[in-house]
Design a protein around this motif. Structure first.
Motif, mmCIF file in Angstrom:
data_model
loop_
_atom_site.group_PDB
_atom_site.id
_atom_site.type_symbol
_atom_site.label_atom_id
_atom_site.label_comp_id
_atom_site.label_asym_id
_atom_site.label_seq_id
_atom_site.Cartn_x
_atom_site.Cartn_y
_atom_site.Cartn_z
ATOM 1 N N PHE A 21 0.750 -1.275 0.071
ATOM 2 C CA PHE A 21 0.025 0.122 0.096
ATOM 3 C C PHE A 21 1.153 1.370 0.028
ATOM 4 C CE2 PHE A 21 -3.166 -3.053 1.084
ATOM 5 C CZ PHE A 21 -4.057 -2.676 0.008
ATOM 6 N N TYR A 28 -3.158 5.117 -6.488
ATOM 7 C CA TYR A 28 -4.356 4.525 -6.051
ATOM 8 C C TYR A 28 -5.447 4.590 -6.927
ATOM 9 C CZ TYR A 28 -7.377 2.181 -2.918
ATOM 10 O OH TYR A 28 -8.573 1.279 -2.394
ATOM 11 N N LYS A 44 -18.823 1.872 -4.729
ATOM 12 C CA LYS A 44 -18.745 2.638 -3.635
ATOM 13 C C LYS A 44 -20.118 3.604 -3.463
ATOM 14 C CE LYS A 44 -13.771 2.444 -3.566
ATOM 15 N NZ LYS A 44 -12.438 3.107 -3.878
ATOM 16 N N ALA A 67 -9.605 0.727 7.551
ATOM 17 C CA ALA A 67 -8.948 0.534 6.252
ATOM 18 C C ALA A 67 -9.344 1.727 5.186
ATOM 19 C CB ALA A 67 -9.154 -0.724 5.541
ATOM 20 N N ASP A 96 -6.490 3.646 9.360
ATOM 21 C CA ASP A 96 -5.634 2.819 8.552
ATOM 22 C C ASP A 96 -4.500 2.523 9.060
ATOM 23 O OD1 ASP A 96 -6.086 2.485 4.925
ATOM 24 O OD2 ASP A 96 -4.086 2.221 6.032
ATOM 25 N N ILE A 97 -3.942 1.381 8.787
ATOM 26 C CA ILE A 97 -2.419 0.865 9.127
ATOM 27 C C ILE A 97 -1.440 1.542 8.557
ATOM 28 C CG2 ILE A 97 -2.071 -0.881 7.516
ATOM 29 C CD1 ILE A 97 -1.290 -2.657 10.415
ATOM 30 N N ASN A 98 -1.832 2.196 7.359
ATOM 31 C CA ASN A 98 -0.381 2.830 6.571
ATOM 32 C C ASN A 98 -0.411 4.278 6.353
ATOM 33 O OD1 ASN A 98 0.693 3.603 4.018
ATOM 34 N ND2 ASN A 98 1.036 1.168 3.903
ATOM 35 N N MET A 101 -1.066 5.921 3.124
ATOM 36 C CA MET A 101 -2.446 6.181 2.541
ATOM 37 C C MET A 101 -3.222 7.140 3.282
ATOM 38 S SD MET A 101 -3.004 3.944 -0.006
ATOM 39 C CE MET A 101 -4.635 3.078 -0.148
ATOM 40 N N GLY A 125 -3.848 2.836 12.734
ATOM 41 C CA GLY A 125 -3.823 1.622 13.463
ATOM 42 C C GLY A 125 -4.345 0.254 12.794
ATOM 43 N N ASN A 126 -3.889 -0.723 13.603
ATOM 44 C CA ASN A 126 -4.331 -1.959 12.877
ATOM 45 C C ASN A 126 -5.872 -2.157 13.329
ATOM 46 O OD1 ASN A 126 -4.828 -4.730 12.339
ATOM 47 N ND2 ASN A 126 -2.530 -5.120 12.976
ATOM 48 N N ALA A 127 -6.688 -2.632 12.169
ATOM 49 C CA ALA A 127 -8.103 -2.988 12.474
ATOM 50 C C ALA A 127 -8.344 -4.124 13.537
ATOM 51 C CB ALA A 127 -8.663 -3.387 11.211
ATOM 52 N N ALA A 144 -14.165 -1.161 3.404
ATOM 53 C CA ALA A 144 -14.123 -1.091 1.954
ATOM 54 C C ALA A 144 -13.199 -1.552 1.427
ATOM 55 C CB ALA A 144 -14.791 0.003 1.165
ATOM 56 N N PHE A 145 -12.989 -3.048 0.836
ATOM 57 C CA PHE A 145 -11.627 -3.273 0.160
ATOM 58 C C PHE A 145 -10.528 -3.383 1.007
ATOM 59 C CE2 PHE A 145 -14.410 -1.645 -3.539
ATOM 60 C CZ PHE A 145 -14.772 -2.556 -3.888
ATOM 61 N N PHE A 150 -6.223 -8.095 5.956
ATOM 62 C CA PHE A 150 -6.121 -8.226 7.246
ATOM 63 C C PHE A 150 -5.588 -9.661 7.670
ATOM 64 C CE2 PHE A 150 -9.572 -5.161 8.698
ATOM 65 C CZ PHE A 150 -9.116 -3.968 7.706
HETATM 66 N N1 SAM Z 1 -11.293 1.849 1.780
HETATM 67 C C1 SAM Z 1 -10.390 2.475 1.050
HETATM 68 C C2 SAM Z 1 -11.292 2.319 -0.571
HETATM 69 O O1 SAM Z 1 -12.158 1.678 -0.782
HETATM 70 O O2 SAM Z 1 -10.554 3.022 -1.735
HETATM 71 C C3 SAM Z 1 -8.922 1.908 0.696
HETATM 72 C C4 SAM Z 1 -9.032 0.480 0.390
HETATM 73 S S1 SAM Z 1 -7.294 -0.141 0.146
HETATM 74 C C5 SAM Z 1 -7.666 -1.500 -1.189
HETATM 75 C C6 SAM Z 1 -7.006 -1.188 1.427
HETATM 76 C C7 SAM Z 1 -6.556 -0.468 2.542
HETATM 77 O O3 SAM Z 1 -6.398 -1.265 3.800
HETATM 78 C C8 SAM Z 1 -5.239 0.243 2.333
HETATM 79 O O4 SAM Z 1 -4.994 1.565 2.851
HETATM 80 C C9 SAM Z 1 -4.257 -0.498 3.807
HETATM 81 O O5 SAM Z 1 -3.313 0.383 4.322
HETATM 82 C C10 SAM Z 1 -5.432 -0.903 4.772
HETATM 83 N N2 SAM Z 1 -5.093 -2.091 5.680
HETATM 84 C C11 SAM Z 1 -4.208 -3.110 5.175
HETATM 85 N N3 SAM Z 1 -4.154 -4.023 6.562
HETATM 86 C C12 SAM Z 1 -4.928 -3.118 7.595
HETATM 87 C C13 SAM Z 1 -4.950 -3.543 8.686
HETATM 88 N N4 SAM Z 1 -4.541 -4.631 9.528
HETATM 89 N N5 SAM Z 1 -5.468 -2.593 9.783
HETATM 90 C C14 SAM Z 1 -6.181 -1.323 9.188
HETATM 91 N N6 SAM Z 1 -5.824 -1.102 7.688
HETATM 92 C C15 SAM Z 1 -5.408 -2.013 6.867
#
Ligand code: SAM
Length: 257
Positions: A21, A28, A44, A67, A96-98, A101, A125-127, A144-145, A150
């Motif tokens: 990511f 993106y 969406k 996320a 979001d973890i990243n 992003m 943070g981590n979901a 979403a997506f 995870f």
């Molecule tokens: N929700 C947005 C969308 O629909 O456009 C972004 C989707 S993107 C494909 C996936 C996101 O999940 C990334 O921003 C990534 O950093 C985040 N992500 C991945 N693992 C995660 C976790 N364990 N906790 C929180 N966010 C996470």
């Protein structure tokens, strides 16, 4: 798989997902448009419309978009609450973890009509564990997506259950499984053939997009994911999911009793 995820540790997997990511953050939107032929925008919009966020009574909703990345869902929810329900107090926290992003999302928020309104908040943070989010505090939890990336999806579902208030709604938009054999053959050709190639040509990054396609393939099918939501404690209304575009994506919902 390309990254050999089956043989590497959970921590390593998390690092790989992070790298994917970080690498795709700036390209993106373009990549989403190219890969889905623009359809992700329709999904969406439909997702947000189906949730009808915001209240007409003046008491805003507290929404957590996990996320949430660059804010795609969050902006749509604020627009819907404001324009359709005349609600100017609904707030969205994007988790979001990243950091890359989130940085992209913050940049967009500053340039949007929601800058300085206090209606958008960003949390890294981590979901799977969000200790700073109080229990029973969220009206609507969206993802979403995101959930297919995870490491521990069950832990994330339990955490969603914890932070939602009783009566609160869990809603997930995610790639899913196509059930028509013929359509599936066409779709697989597109995803395994064209998507990594588009990734290489447009974003200069074949591996990240190869990973995204493989993560879609590994994600549980509609019924299995529905059961996981139930196992986390949610009430699952009706069928529990809506298929979009023949099952390329689906929306799952659960209600905290
Ligand atoms: N929700 C947005 C969308 O629909 O456009 C972004 C989707 S993107 C494909 C996936 C996101 O999940 C990334 O921003 C990534 O950093 C985040 N992500 C991945 N693992 C995660 C976790 N364990 N906790 C929180 N966010 C996470």
């Amino acid at each position: 798989t390309h990254f050999g995820f089956e043989t590497i540790s959970e921590a390593q997997k998390e690092k790989k997902v992070g790298a994917v990511f970080s690498s795709v953050a700036s390209s993106y939107d373009t990549m989403n448009d190219l890969m889905s032929l623009g359809i992700h925008r329709i999904w969406k919009d439909h997702f947000v419309r189906s949730l009808n966020p915001g209240s007409t009574s003046g008491q805003g909703w507290n929404i957590l978009d996990v996320a949430g990345g660059t804010g795609d869902i969050a902006f749509r929810m604020l627009d819907h609450a404001t324009q359709i329900n005349g609600d100017h107090s609904t707030k969205v926290t994007i988790a979001d973890i990243n950091p890359d992003m989130l940085a992209e999302g913050k940049k967009r928020a500053l340039a949007s009509k929601y800058a300085d309104t206090g209606r958008l908040d960003f949390v890294q943070g981590n979901a799977e564990s969000m200790p700073t989010m109080p229990s029973d505090s969220v009206d609507l939890y969206t993802v979403a997506f995101g959930i297919r990336n995870f490491t521990n999806k069950d832990a994330a579902l339990r955490e969603a259950f914890r932070v939602l208030r009783p009566g609160g709604v869990f809603a997930c938009l995610e790639f899913s499984h196509v059930n028509s054999t013929l359509f599936n053959a066409v779709y697989k050709r597109w995803s395994f053939g064209a998507i990594p190639l588009i990734g290489q040509l447009v974003a200069g990054d074949r591996d990240s997009y190869q990973y995204l396609v493989e993560s879609i393939e590994r994600f549980p099918a509609q019924e299995e994911f529905r059961a996981m939501i139930g196992d986390a404690g949610f009430l699952v209304p009706g069928l529990g999911y809506d298929n979009l575009s023949g099952g390329i994506a689906s929306i799952h919902r659960g209600i905290k009793p």
